[in-house]
Design an enzyme around this catalytic site. Structure first.
Site, PDB file in Angstrom:
ATOM      1  N   ASN A 112     -10.951  -2.589  -5.533  1.00 55.99           N
ATOM      2  CA  ASN A 112     -10.153  -1.632  -6.315  1.00 55.99           C
ATOM      3  C   ASN A 112     -10.779  -1.275  -7.674  1.00 55.99           C
ATOM      4  O   ASN A 112     -10.345  -0.315  -8.324  1.00 55.99           O
ATOM      5  CB  ASN A 112      -8.719  -2.141  -6.525  1.00 55.99           C
ATOM      6  CG  ASN A 112      -7.852  -2.046  -5.280  1.00 55.99           C
ATOM      7  OD1 ASN A 112      -6.996  -2.875  -5.035  1.00 55.99           O
ATOM      8  ND2 ASN A 112      -8.078  -1.012  -4.466  1.00 55.99           N
ATOM      9  N   ARG A 160      -0.043   8.871 -10.132  1.00 57.54           N
ATOM     10  CA  ARG A 160      -0.146   7.661  -9.312  1.00 57.54           C
ATOM     11  C   ARG A 160       0.473   6.442  -9.995  1.00 57.54           C
ATOM     12  O   ARG A 160       1.070   5.593  -9.337  1.00 57.54           O
ATOM     13  CB  ARG A 160      -1.620   7.365  -8.999  1.00 57.54           C
ATOM     14  CG  ARG A 160      -2.270   8.369  -8.074  1.00 57.54           C
ATOM     15  CD  ARG A 160      -3.751   8.044  -7.882  1.00 57.54           C
ATOM     16  NE  ARG A 160      -3.940   6.713  -7.332  1.00 57.54           N
ATOM     17  CZ  ARG A 160      -3.888   6.420  -6.034  1.00 57.54           C
ATOM     18  NH1 ARG A 160      -3.677   7.379  -5.152  1.00 57.54           N
ATOM     19  NH2 ARG A 160      -4.065   5.194  -5.609  1.00 57.54           N
ATOM     20  N   ASP A 212       0.828  -1.209   0.000  1.00 59.87           N
ATOM     21  CA  ASP A 212       0.000   0.000   0.000  1.00 59.87           C
ATOM     22  C   ASP A 212       0.865   1.262   0.000  1.00 59.87           C
ATOM     23  O   ASP A 212       1.967   1.267   0.547  1.00 59.87           O
ATOM     24  CB  ASP A 212      -0.930  -0.018   1.231  1.00 59.87           C
ATOM     25  CG  ASP A 212      -2.130   0.893   1.055  1.00 59.87           C
ATOM     26  OD1 ASP A 212      -2.339   1.408  -0.060  1.00 59.87           O
ATOM     27  OD2 ASP A 212      -2.866   1.095   2.045  1.00 59.87           O
ATOM     28  N   ARG A 252       2.034  -4.806   6.194  1.00 55.74           N
ATOM     29  CA  ARG A 252       1.304  -3.782   5.437  1.00 55.74           C
ATOM     30  C   ARG A 252       2.084  -2.482   5.506  1.00 55.74           C
ATOM     31  O   ARG A 252       2.480  -2.043   6.589  1.00 55.74           O
ATOM     32  CB  ARG A 252      -0.114  -3.555   5.965  1.00 55.74           C
ATOM     33  CG  ARG A 252      -0.856  -2.509   5.100  1.00 55.74           C
ATOM     34  CD  ARG A 252      -2.337  -2.451   5.310  1.00 55.74           C
ATOM     35  NE  ARG A 252      -2.949  -1.542   4.329  1.00 55.74           N
ATOM     36  CZ  ARG A 252      -4.203  -1.624   3.909  1.00 55.74           C
ATOM     37  NH1 ARG A 252      -4.985  -2.577   4.363  1.00 55.74           N
ATOM     38  NH2 ARG A 252      -4.688  -0.759   3.023  1.00 55.74           N
TER      39      ARG A 252
HETATM   40  C1  IPE Z   1      -5.451  -2.745  -0.322  1.00 55.44           C
HETATM   41  O1  IPE Z   1      -5.070  -1.426  -0.535  1.00 55.44           O
HETATM   42  C2  IPE Z   1      -5.435  -3.485  -1.614  1.00 55.44           C
HETATM   43  C3  IPE Z   1      -4.122  -3.688  -2.217  1.00 55.44           C
HETATM   44  C4  IPE Z   1      -2.976  -3.374  -1.699  1.00 55.44           C
HETATM   45  C5  IPE Z   1      -4.151  -4.328  -3.491  1.00 55.44           C
HETATM   46  P1  IPE Z   1      -6.149  -0.263  -0.697  1.00 55.44           P
HETATM   47  O2  IPE Z   1      -5.393   0.993  -0.841  1.00 55.44           O
HETATM   48  O3  IPE Z   1      -7.082  -0.593  -1.803  1.00 55.44           O
HETATM   49  O4  IPE Z   1      -6.937  -0.346   0.667  1.00 55.44           O
HETATM   50  P2  IPE Z   1      -7.867   0.699   1.400  1.00 55.44           P
HETATM   51  O5  IPE Z   1      -8.925   1.108   0.418  1.00 55.44           O
HETATM   52  O6  IPE Z   1      -7.022   1.858   1.796  1.00 55.44           O
HETATM   53  O7  IPE Z   1      -8.396  -0.033   2.577  1.00 55.44           O
HETATM   54  C1  IPE Z   2      -1.402   0.152  -3.449  1.00 57.09           C
HETATM   55  O1  IPE Z   2      -1.174   1.514  -3.472  1.00 57.09           O
HETATM   56  C2  IPE Z   2      -1.630  -0.428  -4.824  1.00 57.09           C
HETATM   57  C3  IPE Z   2      -2.991  -0.886  -5.088  1.00 57.09           C
HETATM   58  C4  IPE Z   2      -3.988  -0.876  -4.245  1.00 57.09           C
HETATM   59  C5  IPE Z   2      -3.257  -1.385  -6.427  1.00 57.09           C
HETATM   60  P1  IPE Z   2      -2.368   2.547  -3.540  1.00 57.09           P
HETATM   61  O2  IPE Z   2      -2.713   2.791  -4.979  1.00 57.09           O
HETATM   62  O3  IPE Z   2      -3.498   2.111  -2.703  1.00 57.09           O
HETATM   63  O4  IPE Z   2      -1.703   3.845  -2.951  1.00 57.09           O
HETATM   64  P2  IPE Z   2      -2.364   4.889  -1.935  1.00 57.09           P
HETATM   65  O5  IPE Z   2      -2.872   4.104  -0.775  1.00 57.09           O
HETATM   66  O6  IPE Z   2      -3.455   5.579  -2.678  1.00 57.09           O
HETATM   67  O7  IPE Z   2      -1.249   5.791  -1.569  1.00 57.09           O
HETATM   68 MG    MG Z   3      -4.018   2.384  -0.770  1.00 55.41          MG
END
Ligand code: IPE
Ligand code: IPE
Ligand code: MG
Length: 263
Positions: free
Chosen positions: A73, A38, A25, A192
């Site tokens: 997602n 991003r 994450d 995490r």
């Molecule tokens: C969890 O991350 C899913 C993955 C790392 C693939 P998210 O960024 O989607 O989780 P939330 O929405 O902050 O809980």
């Molecule tokens: C994790 O990083 C990757 C996926 C969930 C695919 P994020 O895209 O959730 O990054 P943040 O949480 O928005 O910074």
């Molecule tokens: Mg995230």
């Protein structure tokens, strides 16, 4: 894969987790901090995952499960979802040969039927080609949701009951575990990144006795030094699985010994 890395001296090779799971994450925030889109974070994140797999293999950790895309997602902007799907496909095409050579067994877990046919094809190819490999198990969770996985497992078990292959009394924890995508292989350590302390629908069943490690580092910054710190923390933990604390057990042993000596 990047070049070979040695297990840091302070880690006990006998007490490493057998299976590490990661919720990768913070890609978006990492990019944001740098004034980048991003997707730049996702691109860097993919490189970091590759290095982590390298560490697992070199350090003797037999399985790595990475959360790459959740069932939730899909709520993201289409452009980001499309980029991620193409990135998975590209990484597979690019890295398959080398991972195969390194003895990596690749498996994708999740509802794969929801993915594009071209990605499904690459996944099937990667899983088929590497099925016999034994150096390290690499599971990538894509379109994965733990509740969805449990429902799927229950449906399969129910079907067996319907067909008369089993009776309801045969339904056990082991049987349900076997029907999960991970097929009975529970992680010892969950990491995490990015400071969030939640599971976001990841491996709810499998994490029952897993040690959790949370770090503020964003995923694209999670290098071998960060992994080293996570493993140090893991090795300092006392995993009791419901037993009495070790210290209590030791005190008890000493008391029993003394009682035996004075008897
Ligand atoms: C969890 O991350 C899913 C993955 C790392 C693939 P998210 O960024 O989607 O989780 P939330 O929405 O902050 O809980
Ligand atoms: C994790 O990083 C990757 C996926 C969930 C695919 P994020 O895209 O959730 O990054 P943040 O949480 O928005 O910074
Ligand atoms: Mg995230």
């Amino acid at each position: 894969m990047t070049s070979y890395t040695l297990l840091p001296h302070d880690l006990n090779p006998q007490a490493l987790p057998k299976h590490v799971a990661v919720i990768m994450d913070g890609n978006g925030r990492w990019a944001n901090q740098r004034g980048l889109p991003r997707i730049a974070g996702h691109r860097q994140g993919a490189k970091v995952l590759k290095s982590l797999l390298r560490c697992c293999k070199d350090w003797g950790i037999g399985a790595l499960t990475a959360y790459a895309f959740s069932t939730e997602n899909w709520r993201r902007p289409t452009s980001e979802v499309d980029f991620l799907m193409l990135l998975f496909e590209k990484m597979l095409r690019q890295e398959l040969k080398e991972m195969h050579k390194e003895g990596v067994r690749i498996r994708f877990i999740g509802d794969l039927s929801g993915l594009s046919s071209s990605l499904q094809k690459e996944i099937a190819r990667a899983m088929h080609e590497t099925a016999g490999n034994t150096a390290v198990d690499f599971n990538i969770a894509v379109n994965y949701g733990s509740r969805n996985e449990i429902v799927h497992a229950c449906q399969q078990v129910a079907r067996k009951v319907e067909k008369g292959e089993i009776v309801s009394a045969d339904v056990s924890e082991a049987l349900i575990s076997e029907h999960l995508y991970t097929a009975g292989c529970d992680p010892d350590l969950l990491i995490r990144t990015s400071g969030e302390q939640r599971l976001s629908n990841f491996l709810l069943w499998q994490l029952a006795y897993t040690e959790m490690y949370f770090t503020n580092a964003f995923w694209p910054d999670f290098d071998s030094g960060e992994f080293h710190r996570a493993l140090q923390t893991f090795q300092a933990r006392d995993r009791r699985f419901g037993n009495a604390a070790d210290t209590v057990a030791v005190t008890e042993k000493v008391a029993i010994k003394q009682a035996a000596l004075t008897a």
